[in-house]
Enzyme design. Structure first.
Site, PDB file in Angstrom:
ATOM      1  N   ARG A   1       0.846  -1.193   0.000  1.00 32.20           N
ATOM      2  CA  ARG A   1       0.000   0.000   0.000  1.00 32.20           C
ATOM      3  C   ARG A   1       0.886   1.249   0.000  1.00 32.20           C
ATOM      4  NH1 ARG A   1      -4.288  -0.414   4.244  1.00 32.20           N
ATOM      5  NH2 ARG A   1      -5.703  -0.890   2.524  1.00 32.20           N
TER       6      ARG A   1
ATOM      7  N   PRO B   1       0.955   8.828  -1.873  1.00 33.27           N
ATOM      8  CA  PRO B   1       1.535   8.733  -3.229  1.00 33.27           C
ATOM      9  C   PRO B   1       2.432   9.905  -3.590  1.00 33.27           C
ATOM     10  CG  PRO B   1      -0.807   8.220  -3.262  1.00 33.27           C
ATOM     11  CD  PRO B   1      -0.503   8.707  -1.867  1.00 33.27           C
TER      12      PRO B   1
ATOM     13  N   GLU C   1      14.234   2.842  -1.212  1.00 31.60           N
ATOM     14  CA  GLU C   1      15.427   2.207  -1.780  1.00 31.60           C
ATOM     15  C   GLU C   1      15.089   1.459  -3.070  1.00 31.60           C
ATOM     16  OE1 GLU C   1      17.272   0.090   1.542  1.00 31.60           O
ATOM     17  OE2 GLU C   1      18.202   1.994   2.104  1.00 31.60           O
TER      18      GLU C   1
END
Ligand SMILES: Cc1cc2nc3c(=O)[nH]c(=O)nc-3n(C[C@H](O)[C@H](O)[C@H](O)COP(=O)(O)OP(=O)(O)OC[C@H]3O[C@@H](n4cnc5c(N)ncnc54)[C@H](O)[C@@H]3O)c2cc1C
Ligand code: SF4
Lengths: 739, 316
Positions: A622, A626, A699
């Site tokens: 999830r 955003p 990452e």
């Protein structure tokens, strides 16, 4: 809260606040300069003196003598501390090399002394007057040379015990010999600097035997403990404050010389001391991402199924260091029955090697994802199809162990469509736009997922304001905002009714910021604490916890609707709780996936490479915010372009140091290098990671970018470069002849 | 940084006289000098600020050229209408350098006198003949990808790193100065920067205390003006190689190369060979080049970059 079974439906799934592209709640503080970084606590510490560190001028040897007379007599000088004045110091768990040298020198720019003075200029001028006689010793500074005799080692495992020397599965040698199509290539990646904007910086202030430090730091609790160990004082006597951090990329996971020397200098001067490491010093004083030499062998059948796979890597470090986990992704990324993974560690007397964003995977994928491209070309299979053919839903070495979620193929399919992959010419060197040779490249992004216990303290007041306190750090990632979103969602509040306070060791211990674990683990801790608060609220209001709904600042049950703040009428409610993880991550693999797409132009005349457009498609659980997640990914893509095309700490193999130790010499991308970037997040929830059903992206966004660029360069030119960074001098002589 | 005293001069003669003091230096924009002082690479005891000398005008010369005051900033010079129209190569070279903020502070004289970017010059722990005469050259045998391939010596292989002067070289500019005695002279840009020989610590032919008052440009050359700067990243980096060229319709012209030598690199034989193409010109420019293994690529790179420039001009 113990999290040991996959999450069911919970308040987070309402997605009223979570999952919305939300501006940083700390944004106005940052843009107005009101957010205080470690060096900037002027009001809190009005009388701080300035420290300037003297670093070793040699890489290996010993201090013969130190003459402090001139420096001590310089104007404004309050104190000078060397190893002699400091007395016995401990060494933190996360430091390989001592942070204060003497008499032995372990690397160039290792701290030798701190000069404390009234002004920064006085401290710097006096530091230049410290006379040091060195006795030079021969050191090892050449990785390639060191690897000739370096032993194979697995290093330390995550459990602190020695890991197996190598990983073997099946019969690699036999299968490789028998494979009808095979590849055996070598790749190198250079040493890199984190090059975060804010340098390491600290203010230290003593009050009797109690020490407060304002320290630019990603991991408050680790570093508080390591500082106490180093100074030989109880951990309880140390308070570490780090609410705003100007980037870290792993460099601030631990304490460095700034905070130790500030503490020692403050003690000696009897006054608070502030120190920021100057960039030309920092790049040799602090750890860097180590260079790698890698060999990859892949054997397939005619249809492109991998039957044999070997990834070997060599890295170097100072005594007591670890091999970089360069082969980690190769255990899990592609199917294939017969495997060999091996690492070597060479002893080097260069500055300490340590974590930089996606340590191991970043370098490993830079090599592996070129190799996959090369193999696809041998097989005459599209590079995306080749990856999909070898996609796997299970651990190739433990087929009974599945991935909780793995949408790698989906990432490639969607990305290929969006990017216009079909426009790519499979024969390299064919596409042209005027002077520019054009190429497209792709690569897999893959990064393991880590869960870390994380706690938070929550306060509810009568006005219905919820305050979250945690020692979590926000290193520019958006922790403040996603913590606020989590509390708001769970408590049924709008975002502006939540206050988040981070980065103070008086707050409960959190996951901290590293290994892209902070977002999921940290917010899960906030969620757990909020759920406990909900129970208490329901209890105080005399409602049944099970059917109490927390909506729009109200608590509703049956036909009653009470303002949330009413629960705190008799006094604030303060609770502390957190998340602890069971063994779901042992039962299955949790990881994040993605596909990178890059288009480059290579100047047919000069060989200069410029990126034209980029796309990343990520499947990472999830996505809590955003907007913040996109920032993380485009930042990581930018870093990947730097790694592919320009970043390299250049080693002087005679004197043993990184020569280009400032931001003029160590080039990272500037705006003009970064064109159009796009990020797509797949709609994914992973109920096995935490109640948040999230993972990390910070990452993942970097993993594979370098190889996608490298593959695009190859597609443009037809010249394969396996030695990063891909600078023009490496292919100039093989570019098309000019008229 | 060592403590220093500071004064602000009001006339060129006064400035030149003030800087006669031992250890005195001029300061203009300070964008290079202050950085070097912080690292104690430069350790002046006294600074004479030339900012108030009214040398910040660009004026036409009776010969039909332009006279650029020593204190005209890079930004003002690059945006001057006459420069943009008649000396495009100069405008393009300037905007290819540094950043907008730096160019706002950087002056014409300071830019000419910026010191090398050799990384060992910047690290006071390392031997460097340019910084500390007689200490040796760490760059030879060390990390030297960025450094010079021609005009260098066994004592120093550093480059003059700037862009503006490369364009000035192709335009045959002259540097005007005044000394403490009030004597003025005009130094052709070709003779301004010097080769290191055994004295690499001396960058230019200026005498101590000689103040730059301006730079004159001859009448416009016409033709097509190109500045191509080749570097690892797209902006805010010094050149690996740069090409300043003014090319006429008939293929004749002038070319100077930056990033390869201790001074902007140009010779008449190469100019004469330009109509025969990049290879012919480059072979004349780089005859006798002594690159290191790390920077040998600069020679073919310069040729290819020149070819790109000639192709661009032809297509225009
Ligand atoms: C990060 C960075 C990137 C850069 N990138 C580029 C680049 O890409 N290309 C490029 O060309 N340059 C580049 N530069 C260099 C920049 O152009 C120079 O720093 C600037 O032009 C120097 O001008 P100044 O006026 O600030 O000189 P100052 O620093 O004030 O002075 C420089 C020298 O000139 C002397 N001086 C100044 N005025 C006079 C005078 N009138 N007479 C006699 N002597 C005088 C001073 O004594 C001093 O020795 C860069 C600089 C930085 C810091
Ligand atoms: S090349 Fe010149 S500037 Fe560089 S170290 Fe050698 S002497 Fe110094």
């Amino acid at each position: 809260m113990k999290f040991d079974t996959p999450a069911g439906t919970n308040p987070i799934d309402q997605l009223k606040v979570i999952g919305k592209p939300t501006d940083r709640i700390d944004g106005p503080l940052k843009t107005t300069g009101a957010a205080k970084y470690a060096y900037e606590w002027h009001e809190e510490v009005p009388n701080a003196a300035y420290g300037y560190i003297v670093g070793s001028a040699i890489a290996k040897g010993r201090i013969g003598s130190i003459d402090l007379d001139e420096a001590k007599a310089a104007s404004g000088v309050l104190a000078i501390v060397t190893a002699k004045e400091a007395g016995k110091l401990g060494k933190g768990k996360f430091n390989t090399v001592k942070l204060l040298a003497g008499p032995d020198i372990d690397h160039y720019a290792q701290a030798i002394a701190v000069v404390v003075a009234e002004t920064f200029e006085q401290a710097r001028a006096a530091a230049a007057m410290v006379r040091i006689d060195y006795v030079r010793a021969k050191g090892s500074f050449d990785l390639a040379e060191g690897l000739k005799t370096a032993p194979i080692t697995g290093g330390m495992g995550d459990d602190g015990k020695p890991a197996p020397k190598e990983d073997r599965y099946g019969d690699f040698e036999g299968a490789y010999a028998a494979a009808p199509v095979k590849l055996d290539e070598r790749y190198t990646t250079p040493d890199q600097s984190q090059a975060m904007i804010e340098p390491h910086a600290s203010i230290a202030a003593w009050d009797g035997d109690k020490l407060t430090v304002w320290n630019a730091n990603q991991m408050v609790d680790w570093s508080r403990a390591d500082l106490a160990t180093t100074l030989g004082i109880p951990k309880d006597n140390v308070r570490l404050i780090s609410p705003y951090v100007g980037g870290g990329f792993g460099s601030k996971l631990w304490i460095r010389a700034d905070v130790v020397m500030a503490a020692l200098g403050a003690k000696a001067a009897g006054r608070p001391v502030k120190i920021a490491l100057p960039r030309p010093f920092l790049m040799n004083n602090t750890p860097h991402r180590p260079a790698t030499a890698q060999r990859i062998r892949i054997g397939t059948d005619q249809a492109g199924k991998i039957t044999a796979f070997a990834h070997e890597s060599g890295t170097g470090d100072v005594a007591g260091g670890q091999p970089e986990t360069v082969t980690a992704q190769s255990k899990l990324l592609y199917a294939g029955e017969n495997r060999l993974l091996q690492r070597r560690l060479a002893h080097l007397d260069l500055p300490e090697s340590n974590a930089m964003r996606a340590p191991g995977e970043a370098q490993g994928l830079m090599a592996l994802e070129i190799a996959m491209d090369e193999m696809a070309e041998k097989l005459k299979i599209d590079p995306i199809e080749f990856r999909i053919i070898n996609d796997t839903q299970v651990d190739p070495m433990k087929p009974e162990k599945r991935f909780s979620q793995r949408q790698l193929t989906e990432c490639f399919r969607i990305g290929a469509e969006k990017f216009g992959w079909s426009q790519r010419n499979a024969s390299p060197g064919q596409m042209r736009d005027g002077r520019w040779l054009i190429g497209m490249g792709t690569a897999t992004a893959f990064r393991g997922h880590i869960n870390t216990p994380s706690k938070a303290r929550i306060r509810l007041d009568a006005k219905g304001i919820v305050t979250v306190e945690s020692d979590m750090t926000d290193i520019g990632t958006g922790s403040y905002t996603i913590f606020a979103q989590t509390a708001a969602e769970t408590m049924g509040l709008p975002l502006d009714k939540v206050i988040v306070k981070l980065g103070d060791s008086t707050f409960p211990v959190s996951a901290g910021s590293g290994g892209q674990w902070g977002a999921n683990s940290g917010t899960a801790g906030v969620y757990a604490a909020c759920m406990k608060l909900r129970e208490l609220v329901a209890e105080r209001l005399g409602l049944n916890t099970a059917d109490a709904a927390f909506v729009d600042g109200k608590v509703r049950s049956a036909n009653r609707s009470i303002a949330l703040g009413d629960a705190a009428k008799g006094g604030d409610i303060v609770i502390e709780d957190g998340i602890e993880f069971g063994d779901l991550d042992k039962q299955m693999h949790q990881a994040t996936f993605g596909a990178h797409f890059v288009e480059v132009g290579v100047d047919a005349y000069t060989g200069v490479t410029r990126v034209r457009r980029m796309l990343a498609v990520c499947a990472a659980g999830r996505i809590l915010n955003p907007k913040a997640a996109r920032s993380q990914v485009i930042g990581a893509m930018t870093m990947g372009v730097g790694g592919a095309l320009m970043e390299e700490l250049a080693v002087d193999r005679r004197f043993g140091f990184f020569v280009n130790h400032d931001l003029a010499g160590y080039e990272v991308p500037v705006h003009a290098d970064i064109p159009h970037q796009e990020v797509i997040f797949l709609d994914e929830v992973d109920a096995t990671t935490s109640p948040m059903k999230a993972k990390g992206v910070g990452e993942l966004g970097l993993c594979g970018v370098g190889a996608a660029v490298a593959n695009a360069v190859y597609n443009a030119t037809g010249v394969r470069i396996r030695d990063y960074p891909i600078t023009l001098d490496k292919h100039l002589d093989r570019l098309p002849a000019i008229a | 940084m060592k403590p220093f005293s500071y004064e602000r001069a009001t006339t060129p003669a006064e400035a030149a006289a003030a800087v006669q003091r031992p250890g005195a230096k001029f300061i203009a924009g300070g964008t290079n000098l202050l950085d070097l002082m912080k690292l104690e690479i430069e350790t002046p005891q006294h600074l004479v600020d030339v900012g108030g000398l009214n040398l910040d005008r660009i004026e036409p010369t009776p010969e039909g050229g332009l006279r650029i005051g020593a204190l005209v900033t890079n930004t003002d010079l690059a945006s001057d209408k006459r420069v943009r129209k008649d000396y495009g190569v100069l405008c393009r070279a300037i905007v290819a350098g540094a950043s907008g903020q730096l160019r706002n502070k950087a002056t014409t004289a300071g830019n000419l006198l910026q010191r090398t970017r050799c990384p060992y010059f910047y690290d006071t722990n390392q031997p460097c003949n340019k910084r500390k005469p007689g200490s040796g050259c760490a760059a030879i045998g060390g990390v030297n990808r960025q450094l010079g391939v021609i005009g260098t010596s066994d004592a120093c292989i550093a480059t003059y790193p700037g862009d503006m002067a490369v364009a000035m070289r192709v335009l045959d500019a002259a540097v005007e100065t005044v000394n403490a005695a009030g004597a003025t002279r005009a130094i052709p840009i070709a003779n301004f920067h010097r080769l290191p020989g055994s004295t690499p610590h001396i960058d230019t032919t200026l005498q101590h205390g000689e103040l730059i008052t301006g730079v004159t440009l001859p009448r416009p050359l016409g033709g097509t003006h190109v500045y191509l700067k080749v570097r690892d990243r797209a902006s805010y980096a010094f050149a690996l190689v740069s090409i300043a060229a003014v090319i006429q319709r008939d293929g004749t012209g002038h070319v100077a190369i930056g990033g390869v030598a201790p001074k902007p690199w140009r010779n008449e034989a190469a100019d004469a060979a330009l109509p025969q193409g990049a290879k012919a010109a480059a072979s004349r420019l780089f005859a006798g080049a002594r690159p290191t293994p790390e920077n040998a690529f600069k020679v073919p790179l310069a040729e290819r970059a020149l070819a790109a420039v000639l192709a661009e001009v032809k297509a225009a």
